[in-house]
Design a protein around this motif. Structure first.
Motif, PDB file in Angstrom:
ATOM      1  N   PRO A  27      49.056  54.348 101.077  1.00 23.24           N
ATOM      2  CA  PRO A  27      50.029  53.112 100.919  1.00 23.24           C
ATOM      3  C   PRO A  27      50.114  52.780  99.511  1.00 23.24           C
ATOM      4  O   PRO A  27      49.095  52.914  98.666  1.00 23.24           O
ATOM      5  CB  PRO A  27      48.695  52.173 101.560  1.00 23.24           C
ATOM      6  CG  PRO A  27      48.142  52.758 102.576  1.00 23.24           C
ATOM      7  CD  PRO A  27      47.858  54.466 102.031  1.00 23.24           C
ATOM      8  N   ASN A  28      51.237  52.121  99.182  1.00 21.72           N
ATOM      9  CA  ASN A  28      51.652  51.416  98.282  1.00 21.72           C
ATOM     10  C   ASN A  28      50.419  50.511  97.412  1.00 21.72           C
ATOM     11  O   ASN A  28      50.334  50.623  96.272  1.00 21.72           O
ATOM     12  CB  ASN A  28      52.935  50.845  97.920  1.00 21.72           C
ATOM     13  CG  ASN A  28      54.107  51.733  98.068  1.00 21.72           C
ATOM     14  OD1 ASN A  28      53.979  52.960  97.739  1.00 21.72           O
ATOM     15  ND2 ASN A  28      55.163  51.556  98.844  1.00 21.72           N
ATOM     16  N   ILE A  47      51.419  60.155  91.446  1.00 19.27           N
ATOM     17  CA  ILE A  47      51.863  59.203  92.315  1.00 19.27           C
ATOM     18  C   ILE A  47      52.906  59.830  93.530  1.00 19.27           C
ATOM     19  O   ILE A  47      52.824  59.378  94.800  1.00 19.27           O
ATOM     20  CB  ILE A  47      52.738  58.163  91.763  1.00 19.27           C
ATOM     21  CG1 ILE A  47      51.679  57.380  90.788  1.00 19.27           C
ATOM     22  CG2 ILE A  47      53.538  57.161  92.527  1.00 19.27           C
ATOM     23  CD1 ILE A  47      52.269  56.195  90.078  1.00 19.27           C
ATOM     24  N   ALA A  48      53.566  60.711  93.008  1.00 23.17           N
ATOM     25  CA  ALA A  48      54.461  61.469  94.033  1.00 23.17           C
ATOM     26  C   ALA A  48      53.621  62.126  94.878  1.00 23.17           C
ATOM     27  O   ALA A  48      54.049  62.345  96.290  1.00 23.17           O
ATOM     28  CB  ALA A  48      55.335  62.645  93.283  1.00 23.17           C
ATOM     29  N   LYS A  49      52.441  62.978  94.623  1.00 21.23           N
ATOM     30  CA  LYS A  49      51.617  63.282  95.637  1.00 21.23           C
ATOM     31  C   LYS A  49      51.132  62.497  96.389  1.00 21.23           C
ATOM     32  O   LYS A  49      50.997  62.547  97.693  1.00 21.23           O
ATOM     33  CB  LYS A  49      50.569  64.071  94.672  1.00 21.23           C
ATOM     34  CG  LYS A  49      49.473  64.936  95.778  1.00 21.23           C
ATOM     35  CD  LYS A  49      48.302  65.494  94.569  1.00 21.23           C
ATOM     36  CE  LYS A  49      47.315  66.253  95.465  1.00 21.23           C
ATOM     37  NZ  LYS A  49      46.461  66.795  94.502  1.00 21.23           N
ATOM     38  N   ALA A  50      50.937  61.191  95.981  1.00 27.69           N
ATOM     39  CA  ALA A  50      50.153  60.402  96.667  1.00 27.69           C
ATOM     40  C   ALA A  50      51.223  59.699  97.827  1.00 27.69           C
ATOM     41  O   ALA A  50      50.701  59.612  99.034  1.00 27.69           O
ATOM     42  CB  ALA A  50      49.478  59.010  96.049  1.00 27.69           C
ATOM     43  N   ASN A  67      47.244  50.776  97.778  1.00 33.90           N
ATOM     44  CA  ASN A  67      46.143  51.636  97.288  1.00 33.90           C
ATOM     45  C   ASN A  67      46.316  51.957  95.972  1.00 33.90           C
ATOM     46  O   ASN A  67      45.570  52.159  95.167  1.00 33.90           O
ATOM     47  CB  ASN A  67      45.834  52.763  98.342  1.00 33.90           C
ATOM     48  CG  ASN A  67      45.266  52.419  99.631  1.00 33.90           C
ATOM     49  OD1 ASN A  67      45.709  51.233 100.209  1.00 33.90           O
ATOM     50  ND2 ASN A  67      44.177  53.086 100.092  1.00 33.90           N
ATOM     51  N   ILE A  68      47.865  52.696  95.729  1.00 29.45           N
ATOM     52  CA  ILE A  68      48.113  53.170  94.476  1.00 29.45           C
ATOM     53  C   ILE A  68      48.261  52.178  93.325  1.00 29.45           C
ATOM     54  O   ILE A  68      47.494  52.387  92.469  1.00 29.45           O
ATOM     55  CB  ILE A  68      49.698  53.714  94.545  1.00 29.45           C
ATOM     56  CG1 ILE A  68      49.571  54.990  95.863  1.00 29.45           C
ATOM     57  CG2 ILE A  68      49.999  54.153  93.193  1.00 29.45           C
ATOM     58  CD1 ILE A  68      51.078  55.387  95.926  1.00 29.45           C
ATOM     59  N   LYS A  69      48.697  51.078  93.868  1.00 29.94           N
ATOM     60  CA  LYS A  69      48.680  49.999  92.818  1.00 29.94           C
ATOM     61  C   LYS A  69      47.255  49.469  92.566  1.00 29.94           C
ATOM     62  O   LYS A  69      46.840  49.276  91.285  1.00 29.94           O
ATOM     63  CB  LYS A  69      49.420  48.719  93.176  1.00 29.94           C
ATOM     64  CG  LYS A  69      49.633  47.485  92.559  1.00 29.94           C
ATOM     65  CD  LYS A  69      50.499  46.297  93.217  1.00 29.94           C
ATOM     66  CE  LYS A  69      50.531  45.325  92.037  1.00 29.94           C
ATOM     67  NZ  LYS A  69      51.049  44.040  92.755  1.00 29.94           N
ATOM     68  N   ARG A  70      46.089  49.445  93.602  1.00 26.26           N
ATOM     69  CA  ARG A  70      44.823  48.944  93.303  1.00 26.26           C
ATOM     70  C   ARG A  70      44.200  50.008  92.368  1.00 26.26           C
ATOM     71  O   ARG A  70      43.299  49.535  91.376  1.00 26.26           O
ATOM     72  CB  ARG A  70      44.122  48.912  94.462  1.00 26.26           C
ATOM     73  CG  ARG A  70      44.540  47.417  95.324  1.00 26.26           C
ATOM     74  CD  ARG A  70      43.215  47.195  96.118  1.00 26.26           C
ATOM     75  NE  ARG A  70      42.911  48.077  97.156  1.00 26.26           N
ATOM     76  CZ  ARG A  70      43.670  48.316  98.481  1.00 26.26           C
ATOM     77  NH1 ARG A  70      44.701  47.321  98.384  1.00 26.26           N
ATOM     78  NH2 ARG A  70      43.668  49.174  99.335  1.00 26.26           N
TER      79      ARG A  70
END
Length: 243
Positions: free
Chosen positions: A63-64, A54-57, A66-69
């Motif tokens: 976008p948050n 997540i830190a890398k992302a 995208n991370i959540k999905r």
């Protein structure tokens, strides 16, 4: 994603940049899915591998949403994504050491593709451990210098828990951490208002090889480009001195 001096890239068209960004997000998403499944949790507080991804992302401006999905997809009961982490080691032109990290659902597809490129543009695939001994795993955080004060950045980095900081590059500060401290250091620097060119746990070479011939340089550039374009390849680390 190809080792140091990577921020000296030639400016590309916006279309090419957008395509590269999309490909990077796809690869980070794959890494996130593996981290969730391996760590057994979608909560980064309880899954250190996921926290690192997540830190890398976030450093890559993913976008948050995208991370959540992606995390929700990995946790979904119907998710059948199954990737295996594989590392290949070999040699580029003039014996440049190369490490290729891949996440694949089919080794029989990935291995021949990596071997073919190393044979065509380098010196071939090697045995496990043939070059990894000459790299150290470190968290690497890159910050643009802009109008930042070097002493202030150094103090902030060390207070955040970093191991060291280098200002040798004229454009960026390079902060290094232990792999375990990477996520914490990044979070602490974010709280101080810093933004990042890149941030990831990398394989950092202990020494570098300079390529003397134009042909070797062209072959090395082509090799790295084609490896990074491979959908199964997550990272390409090497000790080519591009300075």
């Amino acid at each position: 994603m190809s080792g140091h001096s990577k921020w000296h890239n030639i400016q590309k068209t916006k279309g090419a940049q957008d395509a590269k960004r999309s490909a990077a997000f796809t690869k980070i998403a794959k890494e996130m899915i593996v981290a969730v499944k391996t760590g057994g949790s979608g909560d980064p507080a309880n899954n250190s591998r996921l926290a690192t991804v997540i830190a890398k992302a976030r450093a890559a401006n993913m976008p948050n949403d995208n991370i959540k999905r992606t995390i929700e997809r990995a946790l979904g009961a119907g998710n059948t994504d199954s990737y295996e982490s594989v590392t290949y080691e070999g040699y580029g032109p003039s014996g440049v050491a190369i490490i290729v990290d891949a996440l694949t659902d089919n080794r029989q597809r990935t291995a021949p593709e990596v071997r073919h490129l190393l044979d065509k543009y380098g010196k071939g695939l090697g045995a496990t451990g043939c070059v990894s001994w000459s790299f150290d795993q470190k968290g690497v955080i890159i910050i643009e210098k802009e109008d930042l004060d070097e002493d202030t950045v150094m103090m902030d980095a060390l207070e955040a828990g970093a191991e060291d900081m280098s200002a040798e590059d004229e454009n960026v500060f390079e902060i290094t951490t232990t792999p375990d401290d990477f996520g914490t250091v990044l979070e602490n620097l974010e709280k101080k208002g810093y933004s990042f060119v890149s941030a990831a746990v990398e394989m950092v070479p202990q020494n570098y090889v300079k390529l003397e011939s134009e042909e070797d340089v062209k072959n090395m550039e082509k090799l790295v480009e084609l490896l990074e374009d491979n959908d199964d390849v997550q990272n390409v680390w090497h000790n080519w001195d591009q300075g």
